[in-house]
Motif scaffolding. Sequence first.
Motif, PDB file in Angstrom:
ATOM      1  N   ASP A  51       2.742 -13.157 -25.591  1.00  8.98           N
ATOM      2  CA  ASP A  51       3.698 -12.544 -26.506  1.00  8.98           C
ATOM      3  C   ASP A  51       5.036 -12.510 -25.777  1.00  8.98           C
ATOM      4  O   ASP A  51       5.089 -12.377 -24.550  1.00  8.98           O
ATOM      5  CB  ASP A  51       3.231 -11.128 -26.860  1.00  8.98           C
ATOM      6  CG  ASP A  51       4.094 -10.491 -27.938  1.00  8.98           C
ATOM      7  OD1 ASP A  51       4.737 -11.248 -28.690  1.00  8.98           O
ATOM      8  OD2 ASP A  51       4.121  -9.258 -28.025  1.00  8.98           O
ATOM      9  N   VAL A  52       6.145 -12.659 -26.504  1.00 14.61           N
ATOM     10  CA  VAL A  52       7.455 -12.637 -25.863  1.00 14.61           C
ATOM     11  C   VAL A  52       7.857 -11.223 -25.472  1.00 14.61           C
ATOM     12  O   VAL A  52       8.289 -10.966 -24.348  1.00 14.61           O
ATOM     13  CB  VAL A  52       8.523 -13.273 -26.776  1.00 14.61           C
ATOM     14  CG1 VAL A  52       9.924 -13.008 -26.239  1.00 14.61           C
ATOM     15  CG2 VAL A  52       8.292 -14.771 -26.897  1.00 14.61           C
ATOM     16  N   LEU A  53       7.703 -10.268 -26.392  1.00 12.77           N
ATOM     17  CA  LEU A  53       8.130  -8.886 -26.126  1.00 12.77           C
ATOM     18  C   LEU A  53       6.961  -8.082 -25.577  1.00 12.77           C
ATOM     19  O   LEU A  53       6.111  -7.606 -26.318  1.00 12.77           O
ATOM     20  CB  LEU A  53       8.676  -8.262 -27.414  1.00 12.77           C
ATOM     21  CG  LEU A  53       9.891  -8.980 -28.016  1.00 12.77           C
ATOM     22  CD1 LEU A  53      10.304  -8.334 -29.332  1.00 12.77           C
ATOM     23  CD2 LEU A  53      11.058  -8.998 -27.027  1.00 12.77           C
ATOM     24  N   LEU A  54       6.933  -7.944 -24.267  1.00 12.08           N
ATOM     25  CA  LEU A  54       5.848  -7.252 -23.574  1.00 12.08           C
ATOM     26  C   LEU A  54       6.410  -6.141 -22.702  1.00 12.08           C
ATOM     27  O   LEU A  54       7.533  -6.259 -22.192  1.00 12.08           O
ATOM     28  CB  LEU A  54       5.076  -8.223 -22.680  1.00 12.08           C
ATOM     29  CG  LEU A  54       4.236  -9.308 -23.356  1.00 12.08           C
ATOM     30  CD1 LEU A  54       3.871 -10.388 -22.346  1.00 12.08           C
ATOM     31  CD2 LEU A  54       2.974  -8.695 -23.965  1.00 12.08           C
ATOM     32  N   PRO A  55       5.646  -5.064 -22.500  1.00  9.61           N
ATOM     33  CA  PRO A  55       6.084  -4.039 -21.552  1.00  9.61           C
ATOM     34  C   PRO A  55       6.050  -4.557 -20.119  1.00  9.61           C
ATOM     35  O   PRO A  55       5.200  -5.367 -19.770  1.00  9.61           O
ATOM     36  CB  PRO A  55       5.062  -2.911 -21.761  1.00  9.61           C
ATOM     37  CG  PRO A  55       3.887  -3.547 -22.415  1.00  9.61           C
ATOM     38  CD  PRO A  55       4.391  -4.712 -23.189  1.00  9.61           C
ATOM     39  N   SER A  56       6.988  -4.123 -19.331  1.00  8.00           N
ATOM     40  CA  SER A  56       7.142  -4.364 -17.888  1.00  8.00           C
ATOM     41  C   SER A  56       7.666  -5.760 -17.545  1.00  8.00           C
ATOM     42  O   SER A  56       8.409  -5.915 -16.577  1.00  8.00           O
ATOM     43  CB  SER A  56       5.847  -4.081 -17.104  1.00  8.00           C
ATOM     44  OG  SER A  56       4.902  -5.115 -17.269  1.00  8.00           O
ATOM     45  N   MET A  57       7.296  -6.791 -18.294  1.00  9.54           N
ATOM     46  CA  MET A  57       7.780  -8.139 -18.014  1.00  9.54           C
ATOM     47  C   MET A  57       7.615  -8.965 -19.275  1.00  9.54           C
ATOM     48  O   MET A  57       6.511  -9.058 -19.803  1.00  9.54           O
ATOM     49  CB  MET A  57       6.983  -8.769 -16.852  1.00  9.54           C
ATOM     50  CG  MET A  57       7.552 -10.093 -16.357  1.00  9.54           C
ATOM     51  SD  MET A  57       6.460 -10.888 -15.122  1.00  9.54           S
ATOM     52  CE  MET A  57       6.404  -9.635 -13.846  1.00  9.54           C
ATOM     53  N   ASN A  58       8.704  -9.539 -19.792  1.00  6.69           N
ATOM     54  CA  ASN A  58       8.574 -10.270 -21.055  1.00  6.69           C
ATOM     55  C   ASN A  58       8.010 -11.670 -20.851  1.00  6.69           C
ATOM     56  O   ASN A  58       7.881 -12.152 -19.719  1.00  6.69           O
ATOM     57  CB  ASN A  58       9.899 -10.300 -21.824  1.00  6.69           C
ATOM     58  CG  ASN A  58      10.986 -11.108 -21.140  1.00  6.69           C
ATOM     59  OD1 ASN A  58      10.746 -12.158 -20.552  1.00  6.69           O
ATOM     60  ND2 ASN A  58      12.221 -10.615 -21.208  1.00  6.69           N
ATOM     61  N   GLY A  59       7.683 -12.312 -21.964  1.00  2.50           N
ATOM     62  CA  GLY A  59       7.046 -13.626 -21.894  1.00  2.50           C
ATOM     63  C   GLY A  59       7.908 -14.683 -21.240  1.00  2.50           C
ATOM     64  O   GLY A  59       7.394 -15.570 -20.536  1.00  2.50           O
ATOM     65  N   TYR A  60       9.239 -14.621 -21.447  1.00  7.76           N
ATOM     66  CA  TYR A  60      10.126 -15.577 -20.803  1.00  7.76           C
ATOM     67  C   TYR A  60      10.078 -15.429 -19.277  1.00  7.76           C
ATOM     68  O   TYR A  60      10.020 -16.418 -18.541  1.00  7.76           O
ATOM     69  CB  TYR A  60      11.575 -15.376 -21.273  1.00  7.76           C
ATOM     70  CG  TYR A  60      11.829 -15.591 -22.738  1.00  7.76           C
ATOM     71  CD1 TYR A  60      11.128 -16.545 -23.473  1.00  7.76           C
ATOM     72  CD2 TYR A  60      12.793 -14.835 -23.400  1.00  7.76           C
ATOM     73  CE1 TYR A  60      11.384 -16.739 -24.825  1.00  7.76           C
ATOM     74  CE2 TYR A  60      13.054 -15.029 -24.750  1.00  7.76           C
ATOM     75  CZ  TYR A  60      12.340 -15.976 -25.456  1.00  7.76           C
ATOM     76  OH  TYR A  60      12.590 -16.165 -26.786  1.00  7.76           O
ATOM     77  N   SER A  61      10.125 -14.173 -18.808  1.00  2.00           N
ATOM     78  CA  SER A  61      10.104 -13.921 -17.363  1.00  2.00           C
ATOM     79  C   SER A  61       8.793 -14.372 -16.742  1.00  2.00           C
ATOM     80  O   SER A  61       8.781 -14.953 -15.652  1.00  2.00           O
ATOM     81  CB  SER A  61      10.329 -12.439 -17.083  1.00  2.00           C
ATOM     82  OG  SER A  61      11.611 -12.025 -17.514  1.00  2.00           O
ATOM     83  N   PRO A  74      -0.628 -24.921 -19.283  1.00  3.68           N
ATOM     84  CA  PRO A  74       0.155 -24.910 -20.525  1.00  3.68           C
ATOM     85  C   PRO A  74       0.337 -23.490 -21.064  1.00  3.68           C
ATOM     86  O   PRO A  74      -0.596 -22.688 -21.042  1.00  3.68           O
ATOM     87  CB  PRO A  74      -0.693 -25.756 -21.485  1.00  3.68           C
ATOM     88  CG  PRO A  74      -1.467 -26.664 -20.595  1.00  3.68           C
ATOM     89  CD  PRO A  74      -1.774 -25.854 -19.360  1.00  3.68           C
ATOM     90  N   ILE A  75       1.534 -23.196 -21.554  1.00  5.71           N
ATOM     91  CA  ILE A  75       1.871 -21.869 -22.060  1.00  5.71           C
ATOM     92  C   ILE A  75       2.317 -21.959 -23.514  1.00  5.71           C
ATOM     93  O   ILE A  75       3.193 -22.766 -23.857  1.00  5.71           O
ATOM     94  CB  ILE A  75       2.982 -21.221 -21.216  1.00  5.71           C
ATOM     95  CG1 ILE A  75       2.459 -20.905 -19.804  1.00  5.71           C
ATOM     96  CG2 ILE A  75       3.507 -19.942 -21.880  1.00  5.71           C
ATOM     97  CD1 ILE A  75       3.525 -20.387 -18.852  1.00  5.71           C
ATOM     98  N   LEU A  76       1.715 -21.118 -24.350  1.00  8.83           N
ATOM     99  CA  LEU A  76       2.099 -20.966 -25.749  1.00  8.83           C
ATOM    100  C   LEU A  76       2.698 -19.582 -25.926  1.00  8.83           C
ATOM    101  O   LEU A  76       2.055 -18.579 -25.608  1.00  8.83           O
ATOM    102  CB  LEU A  76       0.883 -21.128 -26.655  1.00  8.83           C
ATOM    103  CG  LEU A  76       1.070 -20.785 -28.138  1.00  8.83           C
ATOM    104  CD1 LEU A  76       2.029 -21.761 -28.804  1.00  8.83           C
ATOM    105  CD2 LEU A  76      -0.268 -20.792 -28.868  1.00  8.83           C
ATOM    106  N   LEU A  77       3.942 -19.506 -26.409  1.00  6.94           N
ATOM    107  CA  LEU A  77       4.599 -18.225 -26.646  1.00  6.94           C
ATOM    108  C   LEU A  77       4.383 -17.775 -28.085  1.00  6.94           C
ATOM    109  O   LEU A  77       4.509 -18.572 -29.021  1.00  6.94           O
ATOM    110  CB  LEU A  77       6.098 -18.336 -26.380  1.00  6.94           C
ATOM    111  CG  LEU A  77       6.527 -18.576 -24.928  1.00  6.94           C
ATOM    112  CD1 LEU A  77       8.044 -18.738 -24.866  1.00  6.94           C
ATOM    113  CD2 LEU A  77       6.086 -17.441 -24.022  1.00  6.94           C
ATOM    114  N   ALA A  88      14.325 -22.135 -28.144  1.00  7.24           N
ATOM    115  CA  ALA A  88      14.860 -23.016 -27.111  1.00  7.24           C
ATOM    116  C   ALA A  88      14.825 -22.337 -25.747  1.00  7.24           C
ATOM    117  O   ALA A  88      14.529 -22.978 -24.734  1.00  7.24           O
ATOM    118  CB  ALA A  88      16.293 -23.420 -27.458  1.00  7.24           C
ATOM    119  N   ASP A  89      15.110 -21.028 -25.702  1.00  4.16           N
ATOM    120  CA  ASP A  89      15.048 -20.293 -24.438  1.00  4.16           C
ATOM    121  C   ASP A  89      13.653 -20.376 -23.836  1.00  4.16           C
ATOM    122  O   ASP A  89      13.491 -20.561 -22.627  1.00  4.16           O
ATOM    123  CB  ASP A  89      15.422 -18.823 -24.655  1.00  4.16           C
ATOM    124  CG  ASP A  89      16.910 -18.624 -24.898  1.00  4.16           C
ATOM    125  OD1 ASP A  89      17.682 -19.550 -24.585  1.00  4.16           O
ATOM    126  OD2 ASP A  89      17.285 -17.555 -25.418  1.00  4.16           O
TER     127      ASP A  89
END
Length: 221
Positions: A51-61, A74-77, A88-89
Amino acid sequence: MRILLVEDDVRLAGVLFSGLAAEGIDVDVAHDGAEGYWQALDGAHDVIVLDVLLPSMNGYSITERLRGQRKWTPILLLTAKDGEYDEADGLDVGADDYLRKPFSFVVLVARLRALARRGATPRPRLLSHGSLTLDPASGDCTVEGSPIVLRPRERALLEVLLRNRDRVVSKGGLSDAVWGLAAEHDPNLVEVHISYLRRKIGSARLRTVRGLGYRLVDPDA
């Protein structure tokens, strides 16, 4: 297949766990970004779903840190955000695919199987072909040592072409990699963005192979 699911919505995570288990998929679950990151580093998973919006560390990070640690699973967001720049980010920091909520469970399973078949392909920090270079993490691109500015879709297209620099990449393959396996979009988008990319890197570097697709060439070779 074994996947790691990092999702802070406990109810959704439970539904996905049950559905994926019914498909014969082994699922490890984390509800917190930091916990998911450490499980991803330590575990042997075929695909990681973030998930992109996660507590403590987001999916992008998480994605960026895993790629920095040379973890190529492989990573699926998954995200409720629907802006194309958000997508794109995610691709820019090293994700392989992107699925917006709400999504079809059937589509999710199909994408997981496709990503598992792709495997953990190493992604070196700097991609190059002749005097053309691209840093996928920063987005920095140079031609003959001079920097050029690429938009997110142009960077994503160039990255796919550089990772397949000795092969012809089909229009459909580029579409799936950049816009998503099941994305709805204008079929001419690939051609339009290829033309933009050609103007910036030089038309001699990007060849159309009629009836097959596109491939990079080194005009100085």
